[in-house]
Design a protein around this motif. Structure first.
Motif, PDB file in Angstrom:
ATOM      1  N   TYR A 207       0.809  -1.219   0.000  1.00 39.89           N
ATOM      2  CA  TYR A 207       0.000   0.000   0.000  1.00 39.89           C
ATOM      3  C   TYR A 207       0.839   1.265   0.000  1.00 39.89           C
ATOM      4  O   TYR A 207       0.507   2.240  -0.651  1.00 39.89           O
ATOM      5  N   LYS A 208       1.947   1.246   0.743  1.00 42.39           N
ATOM      6  CA  LYS A 208       2.688   2.496   0.934  1.00 42.39           C
ATOM      7  C   LYS A 208       3.766   2.740  -0.106  1.00 42.39           C
ATOM      8  O   LYS A 208       4.060   3.876  -0.456  1.00 42.39           O
ATOM      9  N   ASN A 209       4.423   1.688  -0.569  1.00 42.13           N
ATOM     10  CA  ASN A 209       5.620   1.850  -1.390  1.00 42.13           C
ATOM     11  C   ASN A 209       5.847   0.563  -2.175  1.00 42.13           C
ATOM     12  O   ASN A 209       6.815  -0.159  -1.942  1.00 42.13           O
ATOM     13  N   PRO A 210       4.949   0.286  -3.154  1.00 46.08           N
ATOM     14  CA  PRO A 210       4.944  -1.045  -3.790  1.00 46.08           C
ATOM     15  C   PRO A 210       6.267  -1.408  -4.484  1.00 46.08           C
ATOM     16  O   PRO A 210       6.609  -2.592  -4.547  1.00 46.08           O
ATOM     17  N   LEU A 211       7.005  -0.395  -4.984  1.00 46.25           N
ATOM     18  CA  LEU A 211       8.262  -0.716  -5.656  1.00 46.25           C
ATOM     19  C   LEU A 211       9.193  -1.494  -4.723  1.00 46.25           C
ATOM     20  O   LEU A 211       9.975  -2.338  -5.142  1.00 46.25           O
ATOM     21  N   ARG A 212       9.060  -1.217  -3.431  1.00 41.04           N
ATOM     22  CA  ARG A 212       9.951  -1.848  -2.472  1.00 41.04           C
ATOM     23  C   ARG A 212       9.581  -3.298  -2.182  1.00 41.04           C
ATOM     24  O   ARG A 212      10.313  -3.986  -1.461  1.00 41.04           O
ATOM     25  N   LEU A 213       8.477  -3.768  -2.743  1.00 42.58           N
ATOM     26  CA  LEU A 213       8.190  -5.201  -2.648  1.00 42.58           C
ATOM     27  C   LEU A 213       9.364  -6.005  -3.213  1.00 42.58           C
ATOM     28  O   LEU A 213       9.693  -7.083  -2.731  1.00 42.58           O
ATOM     29  N   LEU A 214       9.996  -5.427  -4.249  1.00 37.79           N
ATOM     30  CA  LEU A 214      11.108  -6.122  -4.916  1.00 37.79           C
ATOM     31  C   LEU A 214      12.366  -6.140  -4.054  1.00 37.79           C
ATOM     32  O   LEU A 214      13.332  -6.840  -4.353  1.00 37.79           O
ATOM     33  N   ASP A 215      12.359  -5.349  -3.006  1.00 39.13           N
ATOM     34  CA  ASP A 215      13.518  -5.162  -2.137  1.00 39.13           C
ATOM     35  C   ASP A 215      13.496  -6.120  -0.951  1.00 39.13           C
ATOM     36  O   ASP A 215      14.439  -6.169  -0.162  1.00 39.13           O
ATOM     37  N   CYS A 216      12.417  -6.887  -0.801  1.00 36.31           N
ATOM     38  CA  CYS A 216      12.240  -7.734   0.385  1.00 36.31           C
ATOM     39  C   CYS A 216      13.344  -8.792   0.463  1.00 36.31           C
ATOM     40  O   CYS A 216      13.716  -9.389  -0.537  1.00 36.31           O
ATOM     41  N   LYS A 217      13.869  -8.959   1.675  1.00 34.63           N
ATOM     42  CA  LYS A 217      14.952  -9.934   1.851  1.00 34.63           C
ATOM     43  C   LYS A 217      14.455 -11.238   2.497  1.00 34.63           C
ATOM     44  O   LYS A 217      15.224 -12.163   2.703  1.00 34.63           O
ATOM     45  N   GLU A 218      13.157 -11.301   2.837  1.00 35.47           N
ATOM     46  CA  GLU A 218      12.619 -12.510   3.481  1.00 35.47           C
ATOM     47  C   GLU A 218      12.636 -13.684   2.500  1.00 35.47           C
ATOM     48  O   GLU A 218      12.155 -13.558   1.373  1.00 35.47           O
ATOM     49  N   PRO A 219      13.180 -14.853   2.929  1.00 37.90           N
ATOM     50  CA  PRO A 219      13.252 -16.017   2.026  1.00 37.90           C
ATOM     51  C   PRO A 219      11.876 -16.401   1.451  1.00 37.90           C
ATOM     52  O   PRO A 219      11.775 -16.740   0.278  1.00 37.90           O
ATOM     53  N   GLN A 220      10.830 -16.274   2.279  1.00 38.01           N
ATOM     54  CA  GLN A 220       9.505 -16.713   1.825  1.00 38.01           C
ATOM     55  C   GLN A 220       8.997 -15.939   0.612  1.00 38.01           C
ATOM     56  O   GLN A 220       8.151 -16.434  -0.122  1.00 38.01           O
ATOM     57  N   ASP A 221       9.524 -14.725   0.400  1.00 35.62           N
ATOM     58  CA  ASP A 221       9.008 -13.892  -0.681  1.00 35.62           C
ATOM     59  C   ASP A 221       9.875 -13.904  -1.945  1.00 35.62           C
ATOM     60  O   ASP A 221       9.529 -13.263  -2.940  1.00 35.62           O
ATOM     61  N   GLN A 222      10.984 -14.630  -1.900  1.00 31.94           N
ATOM     62  CA  GLN A 222      11.924 -14.546  -3.024  1.00 31.94           C
ATOM     63  C   GLN A 222      11.347 -15.104  -4.325  1.00 31.94           C
ATOM     64  O   GLN A 222      11.581 -14.558  -5.407  1.00 31.94           O
ATOM     65  N   ALA A 223      10.585 -16.203  -4.229  1.00 30.88           N
ATOM     66  CA  ALA A 223      10.023 -16.790  -5.445  1.00 30.88           C
ATOM     67  C   ALA A 223       9.040 -15.812  -6.096  1.00 30.88           C
ATOM     68  O   ALA A 223       8.980 -15.695  -7.320  1.00 30.88           O
ATOM     69  N   ARG A 224       8.276 -15.099  -5.261  1.00 29.66           N
ATOM     70  CA  ARG A 224       7.325 -14.112  -5.790  1.00 29.66           C
ATOM     71  C   ARG A 224       8.056 -12.985  -6.501  1.00 29.66           C
ATOM     72  O   ARG A 224       7.633 -12.526  -7.566  1.00 29.66           O
ATOM     73  N   ILE A 225       9.148 -12.555  -5.873  1.00 20.12           N
ATOM     74  CA  ILE A 225       9.924 -11.467  -6.483  1.00 20.12           C
ATOM     75  C   ILE A 225      10.445 -11.908  -7.849  1.00 20.12           C
ATOM     76  O   ILE A 225      10.353 -11.178  -8.833  1.00 20.12           O
ATOM     77  N   ALA A 226      10.955 -13.146  -7.904  1.00 12.12           N
ATOM     78  CA  ALA A 226      11.530 -13.641  -9.157  1.00 12.12           C
ATOM     79  C   ALA A 226      10.479 -13.678 -10.269  1.00 12.12           C
ATOM     80  O   ALA A 226      10.795 -13.446 -11.440  1.00 12.12           O
ATOM     81  N   GLY A 227       9.226 -13.948  -9.904  1.00  8.39           N
ATOM     82  CA  GLY A 227       8.181 -14.062 -10.923  1.00  8.39           C
ATOM     83  C   GLY A 227       7.471 -12.745 -11.222  1.00  8.39           C
ATOM     84  O   GLY A 227       6.584 -12.704 -12.086  1.00  8.39           O
ATOM     85  N   ALA A 228       7.842 -11.683 -10.521  1.00 11.76           N
ATOM     86  CA  ALA A 228       7.132 -10.405 -10.674  1.00 11.76           C
ATOM     87  C   ALA A 228       7.443  -9.761 -12.026  1.00 11.76           C
ATOM     88  O   ALA A 228       8.510  -9.996 -12.597  1.00 11.76           O
ATOM     89  N   PRO A 229       6.520  -8.956 -12.550  1.00 11.48           N
ATOM     90  CA  PRO A 229       6.825  -8.217 -13.784  1.00 11.48           C
ATOM     91  C   PRO A 229       8.023  -7.290 -13.570  1.00 11.48           C
ATOM     92  O   PRO A 229       8.214  -6.787 -12.465  1.00 11.48           O
ATOM     93  N   LYS A 230       8.831  -7.121 -14.627  1.00 11.28           N
ATOM     94  CA  LYS A 230      10.054  -6.324 -14.525  1.00 11.28           C
ATOM     95  C   LYS A 230       9.839  -4.941 -15.135  1.00 11.28           C
ATOM     96  O   LYS A 230       9.273  -4.815 -16.221  1.00 11.28           O
ATOM     97  N   ILE A 231      10.342  -3.938 -14.449  1.00 11.12           N
ATOM     98  CA  ILE A 231      10.085  -2.569 -14.892  1.00 11.12           C
ATOM     99  C   ILE A 231      10.725  -2.275 -16.245  1.00 11.12           C
ATOM    100  O   ILE A 231      10.210  -1.469 -17.014  1.00 11.12           O
ATOM    101  N   ALA A 232      11.811  -2.968 -16.556  1.00  8.36           N
ATOM    102  CA  ALA A 232      12.476  -2.737 -17.849  1.00  8.36           C
ATOM    103  C   ALA A 232      11.498  -2.917 -19.003  1.00  8.36           C
ATOM    104  O   ALA A 232      11.626  -2.269 -20.050  1.00  8.36           O
ATOM    105  N   ASP A 233      10.521  -3.802 -18.824  1.00  8.98           N
ATOM    106  CA  ASP A 233       9.544  -4.063 -19.887  1.00  8.98           C
ATOM    107  C   ASP A 233       8.473  -2.982 -19.978  1.00  8.98           C
ATOM    108  O   ASP A 233       7.627  -3.033 -20.867  1.00  8.98           O
TER     109      ASP A 233
END
Ligand SMILES: [Zn+2]
Ligand SMILES: [Zn+2]
Length: 433
Positions: A207-233
């Protein structure tokens, strides 16, 4: 009163043995910024809290949890300003740029700051310090991608010049106000069905700063980060062109870089180019920076492009040690004055010699506390001095001193290491030696 004071948790003394590393960082930073035409600026340690909350952004850990903020003593009208110790360097520099009308100078205005303390109330268990010191550069008033490449080139040259190796630059573009909103919508669409299973911090970031979802260091969220859309596109055409030019110019600067589509910066005001310098051996970022074209406007100035980085002395020093880079050693004294006997006249003569040598820029030490000549000689030997300057009854009466070469080998007889030098010729003798 506590029995023994200690430095506050997260606050560190920088002891003399650490200083050669810091001196190397400082000296190199000054030399390299000079090469690239940057000029030094110092801004106050304390600013109005809103300067940081408006620029760094609500919803970031820095503003929400980590700032040292306090109410100032009330003024005559009873109003008291809320102030903060600065958590980072850019906001103060941009404030100064606007306040002093530097937008009227030839652009870009290229500024650097050196060894400036920054304060963040970090969790102590992370082993982080709460006061750290930064070297940083800011280039204001120019959006040319050549400025981006130049700044990254400067930073890379700074590290290499200190003797570090195994480094590369990690690079990304996070778009601008044109294209990033669309991307953030796509990112949120992607995360929405997954949100229940994300870590607590990510639920807030959504809600507050969605770009930082990609910055999460928690192991449980890494697979989600890897599958997220990439800003370069999702970059718009001007952002795409800008990014392509940055990469081309970095090649011209011979800077090794790798694209990292997940690299984002934790601060809201970053646009387009973001970068980090990564140590290949430790896999850690030494520092990072990026473009912040929207920042000046937030502070009430007119739209002013800018780009900058900050680099922590503490982290750089650790990397220097990790890579076994030895800073230039501190020079030992040239002369050590040893006096025989405890007469006031003798000690006055010794103090006078020490003063004369120091005034002549010859690094000199002496024994204090009326120690025995033997004990002074011992100190002279361990001090690393090249020469001991001996003064006793004969020397005092004869107007000379005995100069003993402490570097001469042990096998030499004492007489071979000693020579008599007239008092008024001593400076000349040592300068020639
Ligand atoms: Zn997370
Ligand atoms: Zn764009």
């Amino acid at each position: 009163m506590p029995e023994h004071y200690r430095a506050l948790q997260g606050f560190k003394d920088i002891l003399p043995d650490e200083q050669p590393y810091w001196r190397l960082i400082e000296k190199t930073a000054i030399e390299v910024t000079e090469l690239y035409g940057y000029r030094r600026i110092e801004t106050p340690t304390v600013e109005e809290t809103s300067l940081f909350s408006r620029t760094t952004g609500e919803g970031t850990d820095i503003v929400d949890k980590e700032m040292y903020s306090f109410n100032d003593r009330p003024d005559k009208e009873g109003r008291s300003a809320n102030l903060s110790l600065r958590p980072e360097g850019t906001a103060g520099v941009v404030r100064a740029y606007l306040e002093h009308g530097m937008f009227q100078l030839a652009q870009p205005v290229k500024l650097y700051y050196l060894r400036e303390p920054m304060f963040r109330h970090d969790k102590p268990q992370a082993g982080r310090v709460r006061e750290h010191h930064q070297f940083g550069c800011e280039a204001l008033g120019e959006s040319d991608p050549a400025v981006d490449a130049e700044m990254i080139g400067l930073l890379f040259q700074f590290y290499i010049s200190m003797g570090l190796s195994n480094l590369h630059v990690s690079l990304n573009s996070i778009g601008d106000r044109n294209c990033r909103p669309q991307y953030l919508e796509r990112l949120k669409e992607y995360y929405l069905p997954l949100l229940d299973t994300c870590c607590d911090d990510c639920q807030v970031r959504f809600y507050k700063n969605p770009l930082r979802l990609l910055d999460c260091k928690e192991p449980q969220d890494q697979a989600r980060i890897a599958g997220a859309p990439k800003i370069a596109d999702y970059l718009c055409e001007p952002c795409r062109e800008h990014f392509a030019a940055v990469k081309r110019y970095l090649d011209l600067y011979d800077v090794p870089y790798q694209l990292d589509p997940l690299l984002v910066r934790g601060l809201d005001y970053y646009t387009r180019t973001v970068f980090e310098v990564i140590s290949t051996t430790s896999k850690q970022a030494l520092n990072g920076g990026g473009r912040y074209d929207g920042l000046a406007e937030i502070l009430g100035g007119k739209s002013t492009p800018g780009i900058g980085f900050g680099a922590g002395f503490e982290r750089i020093s650790l990397e220097l040690k990790r890579q076994k880079v030895a800073p230039p050693p501190e020079a030992g004294p040239c002369a050590y004055v040893v006096y025989f006997g405890k007469s006031a006249e003798m000690k006055d003569a010794a103090v006078r010699i020490v003063a004369e040598l120091r005034h002549a820029a010859i690094k000199t030490e002496m024994g204090y506390g009326d120690r025995s000549a033997k004990s002074q000689m011992k100190q002279a030997n361990t001090s690393g001095s090249a020469y001991a300057i001996l003064i006793g009854e004969d020397e005092l009466a004869g107007g000379y001193v005995t100069v003993q070469d402490l570097r001469a080998g042990k096998e030499l007889a004492l007489e071979a290491k000693q020579i008599k030098v007239q008092r008024d010729a001593l400076i000349d003798y040592l300068q020639k030696a």
